[in-house]
Design an enzyme around this catalytic site. Structure first.
Site, PDB file in Angstrom:
ATOM      1  N   ASP B 103     -86.139 -14.103  83.287  1.00 47.11           N
ATOM      2  CA  ASP B 103     -86.143 -14.168  81.839  1.00 47.11           C
ATOM      3  C   ASP B 103     -87.468 -14.534  81.174  1.00 47.11           C
ATOM      4  OD1 ASP B 103     -83.643 -13.688  80.719  1.00 47.11           O
ATOM      5  OD2 ASP B 103     -83.846 -15.550  79.558  1.00 47.11           O
ATOM      6  N   ASP B 128     -80.619 -16.702  89.983  1.00 42.22           N
ATOM      7  CA  ASP B 128     -79.460 -16.895  89.097  1.00 42.22           C
ATOM      8  C   ASP B 128     -78.631 -15.633  88.819  1.00 42.22           C
ATOM      9  OD1 ASP B 128     -79.925 -19.611  88.810  1.00 42.22           O
ATOM     10  OD2 ASP B 128     -81.319 -19.306  87.155  1.00 42.22           O
ATOM     11  N   ASP B 130     -78.863 -13.603  86.497  1.00 35.52           N
ATOM     12  CA  ASP B 130     -78.487 -13.520  85.087  1.00 35.52           C
ATOM     13  C   ASP B 130     -79.325 -12.517  84.299  1.00 35.52           C
ATOM     14  OD1 ASP B 130     -80.803 -14.920  85.320  1.00 35.52           O
ATOM     15  OD2 ASP B 130     -80.278 -16.480  83.883  1.00 35.52           O
ATOM     16  N   ARG B 172     -77.759 -22.664  85.298  1.00 42.25           N
ATOM     17  CA  ARG B 172     -77.741 -23.364  84.024  1.00 42.25           C
ATOM     18  C   ARG B 172     -76.955 -22.587  82.971  1.00 42.25           C
ATOM     19  NH1 ARG B 172     -83.585 -25.429  84.018  1.00 42.25           N
ATOM     20  NH2 ARG B 172     -83.030 -26.842  85.702  1.00 42.25           N
TER      21      ARG B 172
END
Lengths: 324, 324, 324, 324
Positions: B103, B128, B130, B172
């Site tokens: 990210d 992650d 994500d 997270r």
């Protein structure tokens, strides 16, 4: 002697199953009936006692944990509890016990023997390696290798980010896991309960180290006199007072108790289990089996509990030299 | 295009080295010069840029961490920092970039591209998982397996002692690691940021479960809305209010970032690295590579950062059924 | 003594790198210059000798193989070859050697010392554990655990299919790997070069075993007197003459030489490496370091090569009892 | 539908137990009675059929092999055998089957369905990944990682000795394991049944490679058209005709079938197991479950057996580029 029973007690350790298996098969080989007591002294009081056969211990040599389960028993600390336990043993005709565990287990075994005279042989089952009477305890080698693999993984990320890592390993009163995983893991420092930790020395060394090294691994035994890993990290951070440094803490925790036992632990466990049964047959009554200098030895519970096993001098020396 | 550079940025993940290797070797195969930028954007600003050769990436495919090191850069968030970075790239004649990270890395890459127009292809390097635009990210599979092995070890000791274990894994904002390690590890509950965690339901289920099961594993993603593992354990303990139960917490921490990458991560990393170079040659300019449905795809940084990848519905359903 | 050199020779073993690291860092700590000789005696003859620094051995403690590479040298068996080797050492001013290897390595070292008088200390680097003068050799523990993990995997499939598996492990002249992996792996039989293997006994036992057990694991050291695993399987199959039985052979081969060393091997390697340098400084000249009963000892090359280390009696006994 | 049964058949694969567990628990969750058939079709004929409960599948999600055991059945190929099998199912009132296995298993299932009309859903349990109708099969990921870890170990020793290693992995008709472990392991060549292997090209490349590289890894699927690893090594050795080169062969064999399943295999197995039960309830009758593009799909046995799954093009391309 016709009937014996085996149980595991206290914190579990990898290799306990291999030890149970050796006890059961040696007993059968020596033509004894053998029983398993579940959940340690707790199950002895509650009467959780079952006959075990050769196939009961098939395919468990490689498993962590303990098929007999373990527990810490409050009741066994009372005379009433021990009376119940004794009655249960008698009801099954059990004439000898094999107790697999550590310090607390043998403290209980000693007391029980003194009161009721049931011959009991201990096998050193604890990851901490803090028992006098054996070079290594069952589970220690696996725990060290688990800690070491974790340190190896953390070094990957420590090196990638130029970080200072504080890794807390098990060891409330003994630094064996910390020392061996620290040497094996190439740690810069190892902090153990047996020696005084002077954080000023550490901070000074860290300052020097950081000129040539980009990352540092510091292994902390949970019982170190300077505190746990988190506390020590905060103190070092404050003392070092260098905002460019990145500090991290990892507490390995209970992963150190589990896992398939290593070869060393399986062989040691098998040997101790066999020796326990043969010890009972030979008339030992309040002794722990262990392997010292490759030979089986029997040490009284009194000595096992009362005497302290020292860290190996050479290991402490190695720590100082190898981190340069 | 004659010269390109590759760098790793943000949290490191296992497989980054395999990705760097693929970038370097594909570039050489396609007759480009290839440079390594050390410590991510930080090194781009500081000019830590070196030519890489085929042998520079020998014997790294299996290593965790990143030989190019990683860092989080504050300076790159300033226009001055980015200007310096651009000047350094120009000084080396670098016409294209491969950015391996997550990210934050792509947010920086997008901004930098908008300001200076240096074509940049991203590779999804984060444990992650994500990131929108790829079924899996590089490092995720290794992290899940590391978490899973830890859960396996903890189950040994949980079962031996009839304990309830709360295991905190990374994540997270995303529960991917928690869900897959929880299903694979036979957890009773998995708590993730994507769904609301109702501790009363958990406590009720625990009461029912405990009649038939002797131990429980609860996997908690660090970003769960009910708190971290320690907090959740304390709340559950209070609500359950059963002094016979034994609760433990283990936070896996940074071991999840390191270790030799799994086959899946090495292959994915290799594919993304190859696709990044070919993407640059083909004219892609602000895209992340990924593999969706076994095919390489290119997704704009805008979509990668802005869109959210959902958990797989079936996995949530599995959680409910398998813990019975 | 001002300058020393270190090399690895013969078959490589996990932990050699940890040993090299300990030699280098101890030498520097003791203010010696230290050189690495590449590819063993071959590189000594060819002059492949380089100065090593503390950072030269960073991040290698956990790696299998040897950064100094290894080779078997024909030339060193000739007087001309050894003369060249000596000249190269002199050209670099090297006054002492640390030789990491096994039998063959120390045979060469002994001869070279007798001819040229360059003090040489050996470190026991071989997976076979067949060196007199040390309880364990560097690499043995890793090799046993690798073999054991393979046996664990094979037992999964053996049990699923009710098969009889013959697993061949390394050990041309010594059965240490076979015995320890066999006990640890719960094997029904272990066949080793040290004892006569009577296949009729095996076949008879197999017939009895098969009534209660559905699968069997038989571990064969490659140097067993009844042949290798394939040969033994065929003989047993013929003798057993039971078409319902399914026989399989797996030869573990070179995977036993590689892999990250275990904690035990890293610690042992570090200790031997440190002791080698300190031995040179203390005036030892033709000795191998080893660890016996937890203490460092120095044994003459003559004894290391000439005397035979016996298998542990208890282990042979365990084999018989545990397979019931 | 009230009662269903599950069995495993053919070569076992890691994850079969996770699949059995998912079948059992989903069945119970959906209020079906569920039975286990032992030893595949063999046990169906012999009537080895037992009721399974939730706790019957506790603590097996992480284990290799299959608690239901597996076998290859000759009798099921006869009409009499299948008749007996059908009668046994009827005697237990079993209305649906879940068959976990590969090609051979589904060939049998198809025939049985055609004759007796018992609805049967397959789950793809084979390490070879050679089934049409699913991106990956259960056990493939574990087998690839086992092969990869072996390759990693062998590279340690290959690099130490400058050797050329031929490593044979499983795959009689399909090269999936070879390709993914080869890419992941940094192999110089991968030889698979799907493509023609021209040894002259290999020899020519080896000659070029050897100028810059000191060791080489060549991964060979057992079913390659140029022969097995041993044969290929001998041919290459003869053609290369360079006495300075050292050639070694390792055949990984059955270790690839065992071991604790990876996260990916456990999750896939769980998903397929759940989907199998839900498929039966939904009325599917002669289909295999699989996961394609992250979604569960049902494919007829006819297509699963009859159609061929191709290697991924990109993977073949990667092989060429990454070995430079």
């Amino acid at each position: 002697m016709k009937k014996i029973a085996v149980f595991t007690s206290g914190g579990d350790s990898p290799g306990m199953n291999a030890c149970v298996r050796a006890v059961v098969r040696t007993a059968i080989y020596r033509e004894l009936e053998v029983y398993g007591i579940y959940r340690g002294y707790e199950g002895m009081i509650d009467g959780e006692i079952k006959r075990l056969h050769s196939h009961s211990v098939s395919n468990i040599v490689q498993r962590g944990g303990t098929i007999l389960k373990s527990a810490r028993s409050m009741d066994f600390k009372t005379p009433e509890g021990r009376k119940k336990a004794y009655d249960n043993l008698m009801a099954h005709g059990i004439e000898g016990l094999v107790a697999i565990g550590g310090d607390g287990t043998f403290t209980g075994a000693k007391l029980f023997y003194e009161e009721y005279g049931v011959p009991t042989i201990g096998c050193p089952g604890t990851i901490d390696n803090d028992l006098f009477g054996t070079d290594y305890t069952i589970g220690f080698d696996t725990a060290v290798n688990t800690a070491l693999e974790a340190i190896d993984k953390i070094r990957d990320t420590a090196a990638a980010h130029d970080r200072i890592f504080f890794i807390e390993v098990m060891g409330r009163d003994a630094g064996f896991i910390a020392v061996e995983s620290g040497i094996g893991g190439g740690a810069e420092f190892v902090m153990v309960p047996e020696t005084h930790t002077d954080l000023d020395v550490v901070v000074k060394s860290l300052k020097n180290l950081r000129k040539t090294k980009s990352s540092s691994i510091i292994v902390v035994a949970e019982g170190d006199d300077a505190g746990n890993a988190q506390t020590i990290m905060e103190k070092v951070k404050t003392k070092l007072n260098d905002p460019t440094k990145d500090f991290k803490v990892t507490t390995l925790g209970h992963i150190q108790r589990g896992g398939n036992p290593t070869a060393r632990d399986r062989v040691l466990a098998s040997r101790c289990g066999m020796a326990a049964v043969e010890g009972l047959i030979a008339g030992h009554q309040f002794h722990m089996t262990g392997v010292i200098n490759q030979q089986v030895v029997y040490t009284t519970f009194e000595d096992c509990i009362g005497k302290t096993k020292a860290l190996i001098e050479d290991h402490l020396k190695l720590m100082k030299i190898l981190s340069i």
